[in-house]
Design a protein around this motif. Structure first.
Motif, PDB file in Angstrom:
ATOM      1  N   PRO A 239       7.081  33.373  49.662  1.00 16.75           N
ATOM      2  CA  PRO A 239       7.770  32.831  50.906  1.00 16.75           C
ATOM      3  C   PRO A 239       6.628  32.681  51.755  1.00 16.75           C
ATOM      4  O   PRO A 239       5.552  33.089  51.993  1.00 16.75           O
ATOM      5  CB  PRO A 239       7.905  34.462  51.187  1.00 16.75           C
ATOM      6  CG  PRO A 239       8.137  35.215  49.966  1.00 16.75           C
ATOM      7  CD  PRO A 239       6.962  34.578  49.038  1.00 16.75           C
ATOM      8  N   PRO A 240       7.031  31.736  52.820  1.00 20.59           N
ATOM      9  CA  PRO A 240       6.008  31.175  53.681  1.00 20.59           C
ATOM     10  C   PRO A 240       5.557  32.300  54.586  1.00 20.59           C
ATOM     11  O   PRO A 240       4.201  31.978  54.855  1.00 20.59           O
ATOM     12  CB  PRO A 240       6.729  30.372  54.445  1.00 20.59           C
ATOM     13  CG  PRO A 240       7.983  29.832  53.611  1.00 20.59           C
ATOM     14  CD  PRO A 240       8.324  30.952  52.890  1.00 20.59           C
ATOM     15  N   GLY A 241       6.192  33.311  54.836  1.00 21.62           N
ATOM     16  CA  GLY A 241       5.853  34.316  55.636  1.00 21.62           C
ATOM     17  C   GLY A 241       4.560  34.990  55.104  1.00 21.62           C
ATOM     18  O   GLY A 241       3.857  35.660  55.801  1.00 21.62           O
TER      19      GLY A 241
ATOM     20  N   TRP B 265      -8.708  34.490  43.406  1.00 21.43           N
ATOM     21  CA  TRP B 265      -8.977  35.199  44.791  1.00 21.43           C
ATOM     22  C   TRP B 265      -8.067  34.529  45.694  1.00 21.43           C
ATOM     23  O   TRP B 265      -7.972  33.481  45.844  1.00 21.43           O
ATOM     24  CB  TRP B 265     -10.399  34.871  45.270  1.00 21.43           C
ATOM     25  CG  TRP B 265     -11.405  35.766  44.365  1.00 21.43           C
ATOM     26  CD1 TRP B 265     -11.928  36.780  44.689  1.00 21.43           C
ATOM     27  CD2 TRP B 265     -12.008  35.321  43.149  1.00 21.43           C
ATOM     28  NE1 TRP B 265     -12.888  37.346  43.570  1.00 21.43           N
ATOM     29  CE2 TRP B 265     -13.001  36.245  42.563  1.00 21.43           C
ATOM     30  CE3 TRP B 265     -11.771  34.145  42.239  1.00 21.43           C
ATOM     31  CZ2 TRP B 265     -13.563  36.168  41.568  1.00 21.43           C
ATOM     32  CZ3 TRP B 265     -12.515  34.209  41.036  1.00 21.43           C
ATOM     33  CH2 TRP B 265     -13.570  34.923  40.652  1.00 21.43           C
ATOM     34  N   LEU B 266      -7.232  35.379  46.302  1.00 20.32           N
ATOM     35  CA  LEU B 266      -6.114  35.034  47.327  1.00 20.32           C
ATOM     36  C   LEU B 266      -6.409  35.791  48.520  1.00 20.32           C
ATOM     37  O   LEU B 266      -6.942  36.813  48.506  1.00 20.32           O
ATOM     38  CB  LEU B 266      -4.619  35.256  46.507  1.00 20.32           C
ATOM     39  CG  LEU B 266      -4.415  34.576  45.473  1.00 20.32           C
ATOM     40  CD1 LEU B 266      -3.143  35.072  44.900  1.00 20.32           C
ATOM     41  CD2 LEU B 266      -4.156  33.194  45.613  1.00 20.32           C
ATOM     42  N   THR B 267      -5.839  35.108  49.737  1.00 20.55           N
ATOM     43  CA  THR B 267      -5.529  36.056  50.645  1.00 20.55           C
ATOM     44  C   THR B 267      -3.946  35.694  51.232  1.00 20.55           C
ATOM     45  O   THR B 267      -3.520  34.808  50.906  1.00 20.55           O
ATOM     46  CB  THR B 267      -6.390  35.413  51.855  1.00 20.55           C
ATOM     47  OG1 THR B 267      -6.194  34.044  52.403  1.00 20.55           O
ATOM     48  CG2 THR B 267      -7.935  35.607  51.751  1.00 20.55           C
ATOM     49  N   GLY B 268      -3.559  36.608  52.056  1.00 17.51           N
ATOM     50  CA  GLY B 268      -2.100  36.298  52.351  1.00 17.51           C
ATOM     51  C   GLY B 268      -1.627  37.671  53.102  1.00 17.51           C
ATOM     52  O   GLY B 268      -2.476  38.666  53.284  1.00 17.51           O
TER      53      GLY B 268
ATOM     54  N   PHE C 164      10.812  38.414  45.601  1.00 17.89           N
ATOM     55  CA  PHE C 164      11.104  37.768  44.112  1.00 17.89           C
ATOM     56  C   PHE C 164      12.612  37.071  44.229  1.00 17.89           C
ATOM     57  O   PHE C 164      12.646  36.259  43.378  1.00 17.89           O
ATOM     58  CB  PHE C 164      11.325  38.887  43.311  1.00 17.89           C
ATOM     59  CG  PHE C 164       9.619  38.820  42.559  1.00 17.89           C
ATOM     60  CD1 PHE C 164       9.232  38.490  41.570  1.00 17.89           C
ATOM     61  CD2 PHE C 164       8.836  39.770  43.336  1.00 17.89           C
ATOM     62  CE1 PHE C 164       8.139  38.547  40.853  1.00 17.89           C
ATOM     63  CE2 PHE C 164       7.455  39.869  42.640  1.00 17.89           C
ATOM     64  CZ  PHE C 164       7.263  39.009  41.463  1.00 17.89           C
ATOM     65  N   ALA C 165      13.484  37.700  45.185  1.00 20.36           N
ATOM     66  CA  ALA C 165      14.533  36.364  45.660  1.00 20.36           C
ATOM     67  C   ALA C 165      14.320  35.215  46.072  1.00 20.36           C
ATOM     68  O   ALA C 165      14.868  34.484  45.552  1.00 20.36           O
ATOM     69  CB  ALA C 165      15.500  37.375  46.473  1.00 20.36           C
ATOM     70  N   TYR C 166      13.125  35.384  46.626  1.00 18.37           N
ATOM     71  CA  TYR C 166      12.697  33.990  47.404  1.00 18.37           C
ATOM     72  C   TYR C 166      12.067  33.303  46.142  1.00 18.37           C
ATOM     73  O   TYR C 166      12.385  31.869  46.045  1.00 18.37           O
ATOM     74  CB  TYR C 166      11.529  34.069  48.535  1.00 18.37           C
ATOM     75  CG  TYR C 166      11.082  32.878  48.980  1.00 18.37           C
ATOM     76  CD1 TYR C 166      11.676  32.353  50.077  1.00 18.37           C
ATOM     77  CD2 TYR C 166      10.048  32.038  48.326  1.00 18.37           C
ATOM     78  CE1 TYR C 166      11.357  31.016  50.439  1.00 18.37           C
ATOM     79  CE2 TYR C 166       9.689  30.997  49.006  1.00 18.37           C
ATOM     80  CZ  TYR C 166      10.403  30.384  49.668  1.00 18.37           C
ATOM     81  OH  TYR C 166       9.842  28.979  50.417  1.00 18.37           O
ATOM     82  N   ARG C 167      11.209  33.783  45.343  1.00 15.70           N
ATOM     83  CA  ARG C 167      10.587  33.174  44.148  1.00 15.70           C
ATOM     84  C   ARG C 167      11.600  32.557  43.223  1.00 15.70           C
ATOM     85  O   ARG C 167      11.577  31.499  42.833  1.00 15.70           O
ATOM     86  CB  ARG C 167       9.764  34.153  43.472  1.00 15.70           C
ATOM     87  CG  ARG C 167       8.520  34.585  44.046  1.00 15.70           C
ATOM     88  CD  ARG C 167       7.611  35.815  43.517  1.00 15.70           C
ATOM     89  NE  ARG C 167       6.982  35.334  42.419  1.00 15.70           N
ATOM     90  CZ  ARG C 167       5.646  35.306  42.024  1.00 15.70           C
ATOM     91  NH1 ARG C 167       5.117  35.890  42.896  1.00 15.70           N
ATOM     92  NH2 ARG C 167       5.321  34.956  40.851  1.00 15.70           N
TER      93      ARG C 167
END
Length: 152
Positions: A32-34, A54-57, A137-140
């Motif tokens: 999701p963009p958010g 490695w991720l950020t969010g 997961f609905a968005y995914r």
């Protein structure tokens, strides 16, 4: 520890779905963009057993996380968080060919075992995390269908 499970079917062949999900860039397509997911570093563009990411969010709050692919075999892989927002995060990604007339549908199966830090205090927030995972997961699901069904 809590388990979250989500499944859906996409009208695309299993190899196409597998190729999509094992390319690390799929995260930026289906998140999701958010969440503002940003890939900081990866050891492999195409996931293999032992790949690290490695991720950020934004996952509850702005955070960084480091995951490793601890198991990978055709149509199933496991990523486990080594550091980040969760004490335990084990995400099993499974893909199963759906029998049907056109034989091009694939079931996408996500199963996540998770536990927050801080023991009993963390367990108080597991219901909230579960509800956030349902939204993510609905968005995914919709993003995967849009990405994979556009050129069947």
């Amino acid at each position: 520890m809590r388990t979250f499970r989500h499944t859906f079917t996409v009208n695309a062949g299993i190899d196409k779905v597998w190729d999509f999900y094992t390319d690390i860039n799929h995260l930026q397509v289906i998140s999701p963009p958010g969440m503002q997911i940003r890939l900081v570093k990866t050891t492999h563009q195409k996931l293999i057993e032992g790949s690290e990411v490695w991720l950020t969010g934004i996952l509850l709050t702005r955070s960084s996380w480091h995951s490793k692919i601890t198991s990978l075999a055709p149509y199933r892989y496991v990523d486990e968080m080594l550091s980040g927002r969760f004490h335990v995060w084990k995400h099993v990604h499974g893909f199963r060919k759906v029998d049907g007339n056109n034989n091009t549908a694939t079931e996408v199966i996500d199963e996540i075992d998770f536990e927050l830090h801080y023991g009993m205090l963390g367990r108080i927030f597991e219901g909230y995390v579960y509800s956030q995972l349902e939204k993510i997961f609905a968005y995914r699901k919709q993003a995967t269908i849009k990405a994979l069904e556009k050129n069947i």
